[in-house]
Write an enzyme that holds these catalytic residues in place. Sequence first.
Site, PDB file in Angstrom:
ATOM      1  N   GLU A 140      -2.807  -3.201  14.346  1.00 47.95           N
ATOM      2  CA  GLU A 140      -2.268  -3.038  12.991  1.00 47.95           C
ATOM      3  C   GLU A 140      -1.031  -2.152  13.028  1.00 47.95           C
ATOM      4  O   GLU A 140      -0.885  -1.291  13.899  1.00 47.95           O
ATOM      5  CB  GLU A 140      -3.373  -2.449  12.089  1.00 47.95           C
ATOM      6  N   ASP A 141      -0.140  -2.389  12.073  1.00 48.31           N
ATOM      7  CA  ASP A 141       1.081  -1.597  12.011  1.00 48.31           C
ATOM      8  C   ASP A 141       0.808  -0.176  11.520  1.00 48.31           C
ATOM      9  O   ASP A 141       1.281   0.792  12.095  1.00 48.31           O
ATOM     10  CB  ASP A 141       2.123  -2.286  11.107  1.00 48.31           C
ATOM     11  N   ASP A 152      -3.180   3.304   6.155  1.00 51.26           N
ATOM     12  CA  ASP A 152      -2.806   4.106   4.985  1.00 51.26           C
ATOM     13  C   ASP A 152      -4.098   4.614   4.341  1.00 51.26           C
ATOM     14  O   ASP A 152      -4.702   5.562   4.838  1.00 51.26           O
ATOM     15  CB  ASP A 152      -1.961   3.203   4.072  1.00 51.26           C
ATOM     16  N   PHE A 197       6.740   6.483   2.485  1.00 50.14           N
ATOM     17  CA  PHE A 197       6.807   5.033   2.607  1.00 50.14           C
ATOM     18  C   PHE A 197       7.797   4.676   3.712  1.00 50.14           C
ATOM     19  O   PHE A 197       8.966   5.057   3.662  1.00 50.14           O
ATOM     20  CB  PHE A 197       7.233   4.391   1.285  1.00 50.14           C
ATOM     21  N   ASP A 228       7.586  -3.701   5.753  1.00 45.40           N
ATOM     22  CA  ASP A 228       8.570  -4.181   4.783  1.00 45.40           C
ATOM     23  C   ASP A 228       8.568  -3.379   3.489  1.00 45.40           C
ATOM     24  O   ASP A 228       7.600  -2.676   3.165  1.00 45.40           O
ATOM     25  CB  ASP A 228       8.271  -5.634   4.417  1.00 45.40           C
ATOM     26  N   ARG A 266      11.844  -5.780   7.856  1.00 42.95           N
ATOM     27  CA  ARG A 266      10.862  -5.946   8.938  1.00 42.95           C
ATOM     28  C   ARG A 266      11.517  -5.962  10.321  1.00 42.95           C
ATOM     29  O   ARG A 266      10.918  -5.555  11.306  1.00 42.95           O
ATOM     30  CB  ARG A 266      10.087  -7.260   8.761  1.00 42.95           C
TER      31      ARG A 266
HETATM   32  P1  IMP Z   1      -4.421   0.387   3.615  1.00 44.76           P
HETATM   33  O1  IMP Z   1      -5.456  -0.639   3.322  1.00 44.76           O
HETATM   34  O2  IMP Z   1      -4.143   1.275   2.427  1.00 44.76           O
HETATM   35  O3  IMP Z   1      -4.689   1.185   4.852  1.00 44.76           O
HETATM   36  O4  IMP Z   1      -3.049  -0.389   3.748  1.00 44.76           O
HETATM   37  C1  IMP Z   1      -2.595  -0.936   4.907  1.00 44.76           C
HETATM   38  C2  IMP Z   1      -1.444  -1.869   4.599  1.00 44.76           C
HETATM   39  O5  IMP Z   1      -0.597  -1.372   3.544  1.00 44.76           O
HETATM   40  C3  IMP Z   1      -0.558  -1.977   5.808  1.00 44.76           C
HETATM   41  O6  IMP Z   1      -0.974  -3.013   6.653  1.00 44.76           O
HETATM   42  C4  IMP Z   1       0.807  -2.250   5.202  1.00 44.76           C
HETATM   43  O7  IMP Z   1       0.965  -3.627   4.992  1.00 44.76           O
HETATM   44  C5  IMP Z   1       0.766  -1.561   3.856  1.00 44.76           C
HETATM   45  N1  IMP Z   1       1.432  -0.247   3.906  1.00 44.76           N
HETATM   46  C6  IMP Z   1       0.850   0.961   3.825  1.00 44.76           C
HETATM   47  N2  IMP Z   1       1.755   1.958   3.911  1.00 44.76           N
HETATM   48  C7  IMP Z   1       2.953   1.348   4.073  1.00 44.76           C
HETATM   49  C8  IMP Z   1       4.308   1.852   4.234  1.00 44.76           C
HETATM   50  O8  IMP Z   1       4.591   3.065   4.268  1.00 44.76           O
HETATM   51  N3  IMP Z   1       5.287   0.912   4.362  1.00 44.76           N
HETATM   52  C9  IMP Z   1       5.035  -0.431   4.352  1.00 44.76           C
HETATM   53  N4  IMP Z   1       3.797  -0.935   4.193  1.00 44.76           N
HETATM   54  C10 IMP Z   1       2.764  -0.053   4.062  1.00 44.76           C
END
Ligand code: IMP
Length: 174
Positions: free
Chosen positions: A96-97, A100, A149, A156, A162
Amino acid sequence: MPTPSTLISETDLQNRIDEIAGEINRDYADSDLLICVGVLKGSVFFMVDLLKRVTAPVAVDFFQTASYGGAKVPGEVRIRKDLDLSIRGRDVLLIEDIVDTGYTLRTILDLLRFRGAKSVKLCALLDKVEAREVEVPIDYRGFPIENVFVVGYGLDYDERYRNLPYIGVLEEEQ
Ligand code: IMP
């Protein structure tokens, strides 16, 4: 379009990916097949660079998720594209990238285990430590970052940025 300021440079990303690949190669030296699962679309750039350095035999598959109405509550992560491969009895590495709140990964990790994977580990390039709302153990972590962010290297803002080769931050006024 504004140019994001650099948070993590291309060189630092690639050096860290070298190190992570080294750890994965050690841990999976005896695996007959490691199923590497990317979460579309953000993980793609990281996944490609990482897997080019992995020497264990791998298969590649993808999930795509969406949150209902953007709501961040447990159980509201929807699978938009499911895996093509069976993971029963297999070693699975989820790539995963960014982690969050953790809701997306928590949902996917639970699903992978429910489907009978032999082992499931998580590799995440970025970890927004302070944003976490549900616990997600990260086995291979690229960089902890502050709660800002970020864009680039797969991430993105409204589908833009991206393809930046580095991780950048969009300033508030942008
Ligand atoms: P989570 O479920 O809140 O952990 O969200 C994960 C997803 O939210 C990631 O795979 C990203 O697609 C998106 N995301 C969370 N933070 C960022 C950010 O700072 N920039 C871009 N996308 C984000």
